[in-house]
Scaffold this motif. Sequence first.
Motif, PDB file in Angstrom:
ATOM      1  N   GLN A 248      65.112  16.042  -2.179  1.00 15.76           N
ATOM      2  CA  GLN A 248      65.608  14.844  -2.856  1.00 15.76           C
ATOM      3  C   GLN A 248      65.416  13.614  -1.980  1.00 15.76           C
ATOM      4  O   GLN A 248      65.009  12.551  -2.471  1.00 15.76           O
ATOM      5  N   TYR A 249      65.702  13.751  -0.702  1.00 14.67           N
ATOM      6  CA  TYR A 249      65.521  12.635   0.222  1.00 14.67           C
ATOM      7  C   TYR A 249      64.057  12.194   0.256  1.00 14.67           C
ATOM      8  O   TYR A 249      63.755  10.997   0.187  1.00 14.67           O
ATOM      9  N   GLU A 250      63.164  13.146   0.351  1.00 15.48           N
ATOM     10  CA  GLU A 250      61.735  12.823   0.403  1.00 15.48           C
ATOM     11  C   GLU A 250      61.270  12.146  -0.884  1.00 15.48           C
ATOM     12  O   GLU A 250      60.458  11.217  -0.841  1.00 15.48           O
ATOM     13  N   GLU A 251      61.785  12.593  -2.032  1.00 11.05           N
ATOM     14  CA  GLU A 251      61.417  11.967  -3.306  1.00 11.05           C
ATOM     15  C   GLU A 251      61.917  10.520  -3.360  1.00 11.05           C
ATOM     16  O   GLU A 251      61.199   9.625  -3.805  1.00 11.05           O
ATOM     17  N   LEU A 252      63.151  10.298  -2.920  1.00 10.18           N
ATOM     18  CA  LEU A 252      63.690   8.936  -2.875  1.00 10.18           C
ATOM     19  C   LEU A 252      62.876   8.060  -1.929  1.00 10.18           C
ATOM     20  O   LEU A 252      62.562   6.908  -2.241  1.00 10.18           O
ATOM     21  N   GLU A 253      62.529   8.619  -0.786  1.00 11.99           N
ATOM     22  CA  GLU A 253      61.742   7.885   0.200  1.00 11.99           C
ATOM     23  C   GLU A 253      60.374   7.504  -0.374  1.00 11.99           C
ATOM     24  O   GLU A 253      59.916   6.366  -0.197  1.00 11.99           O
ATOM     25  N   ASP A 254      59.732   8.427  -1.083  1.00 14.08           N
ATOM     26  CA  ASP A 254      58.433   8.146  -1.707  1.00 14.08           C
ATOM     27  C   ASP A 254      58.542   7.001  -2.713  1.00 14.08           C
ATOM     28  O   ASP A 254      57.686   6.108  -2.741  1.00 14.08           O
ATOM     29  N   ILE A 255      59.576   7.012  -3.536  1.00 14.08           N
ATOM     30  CA  ILE A 255      59.768   5.954  -4.521  1.00 14.08           C
ATOM     31  C   ILE A 255      59.984   4.614  -3.827  1.00 14.08           C
ATOM     32  O   ILE A 255      59.383   3.603  -4.196  1.00 14.08           O
ATOM     33  N   ALA A 256      60.833   4.612  -2.811  1.00  9.65           N
ATOM     34  CA  ALA A 256      61.121   3.370  -2.082  1.00  9.65           C
ATOM     35  C   ALA A 256      59.857   2.805  -1.429  1.00  9.65           C
ATOM     36  O   ALA A 256      59.600   1.600  -1.492  1.00  9.65           O
ATOM     37  N   ILE A 257      59.048   3.660  -0.836  1.00  8.40           N
ATOM     38  CA  ILE A 257      57.804   3.215  -0.188  1.00  8.40           C
ATOM     39  C   ILE A 257      56.834   2.651  -1.222  1.00  8.40           C
ATOM     40  O   ILE A 257      56.223   1.598  -1.004  1.00  8.40           O
ATOM     41  N   LYS A 258      56.696   3.336  -2.359  1.00  6.00           N
ATOM     42  CA  LYS A 258      55.807   2.842  -3.426  1.00  6.00           C
ATOM     43  C   LYS A 258      56.286   1.479  -3.925  1.00  6.00           C
ATOM     44  O   LYS A 258      55.470   0.575  -4.144  1.00  6.00           O
ATOM     45  N   ASN A 259      57.586   1.329  -4.105  1.00  6.83           N
ATOM     46  CA  ASN A 259      58.133   0.044  -4.563  1.00  6.83           C
ATOM     47  C   ASN A 259      57.874  -1.054  -3.545  1.00  6.83           C
ATOM     48  O   ASN A 259      57.534  -2.179  -3.910  1.00  6.83           O
ATOM     49  N   LYS A 260      58.044  -0.729  -2.281  1.00  5.41           N
ATOM     50  CA  LYS A 260      57.833  -1.727  -1.228  1.00  5.41           C
ATOM     51  C   LYS A 260      56.371  -2.179  -1.199  1.00  5.41           C
ATOM     52  O   LYS A 260      56.084  -3.375  -1.123  1.00  5.41           O
ATOM     53  N   ARG A 261      55.454  -1.231  -1.287  1.00  3.47           N
ATOM     54  CA  ARG A 261      54.025  -1.562  -1.266  1.00  3.47           C
ATOM     55  C   ARG A 261      53.617  -2.381  -2.482  1.00  3.47           C
ATOM     56  O   ARG A 261      52.743  -3.244  -2.395  1.00  3.47           O
ATOM     57  N   ALA A 262      54.267  -2.107  -3.620  1.00  2.92           N
ATOM     58  CA  ALA A 262      53.956  -2.823  -4.859  1.00  2.92           C
ATOM     59  C   ALA A 262      54.766  -4.115  -4.995  1.00  2.92           C
ATOM     60  O   ALA A 262      54.669  -4.799  -6.001  1.00  2.92           O
ATOM     61  N   LYS A 263      55.560  -4.414  -3.962  1.00  2.74           N
ATOM     62  CA  LYS A 263      56.411  -5.611  -3.951  1.00  2.74           C
ATOM     63  C   LYS A 263      57.351  -5.640  -5.158  1.00  2.74           C
ATOM     64  O   LYS A 263      57.570  -6.672  -5.776  1.00  2.74           O
ATOM     65  N   LEU A 264      57.896  -4.461  -5.469  1.00  8.54           N
ATOM     66  CA  LEU A 264      58.866  -4.314  -6.547  1.00  8.54           C
ATOM     67  C   LEU A 264      60.274  -4.280  -5.955  1.00  8.54           C
ATOM     68  O   LEU A 264      60.443  -4.065  -4.753  1.00  8.54           O
ATOM     69  N   PRO A 265      61.280  -4.468  -6.809  1.00 10.37           N
ATOM     70  CA  PRO A 265      62.655  -4.313  -6.299  1.00 10.37           C
ATOM     71  C   PRO A 265      62.921  -2.850  -5.937  1.00 10.37           C
ATOM     72  O   PRO A 265      62.069  -1.985  -6.150  1.00 10.37           O
ATOM     73  N   LEU A 266      64.093  -2.597  -5.438  1.00  9.39           N
ATOM     74  CA  LEU A 266      64.505  -1.241  -5.037  1.00  9.39           C
ATOM     75  C   LEU A 266      63.575  -0.695  -3.959  1.00  9.39           C
ATOM     76  O   LEU A 266      62.947   0.345  -4.100  1.00  9.39           O
ATOM     77  N   LYS A 267      63.523  -1.420  -2.847  1.00  9.55           N
ATOM     78  CA  LYS A 267      62.600  -1.099  -1.749  1.00  9.55           C
ATOM     79  C   LYS A 267      63.186  -0.153  -0.716  1.00  9.55           C
ATOM     80  O   LYS A 267      62.489   0.229   0.220  1.00  9.55           O
TER      81      LYS A 267
END
Length: 51
Positions: A12-31
């Motif tokens: 679960q932690y790794e999945e959350l981390e993946d989402i956060a990284i993708k959001n950060k790279r895409a300059k989306l909220p929830l980074k």
Amino acid sequence: MRKISFEIDEIQYEELEDIAIKNKRAKLPLKTISDLLRLAVNAFLIKHNKT
């Protein structure tokens, strides 16, 4: 805000981390994982208070 600590499964932690990284790279909220967890807690509280 208040800081809390709790345990989750590694997967679960790794999945959350993946989402956060993708959001950060895409300059989306929830980074951050904290952003994602705040959103989830808020959704839970809204649902819980409507019943």
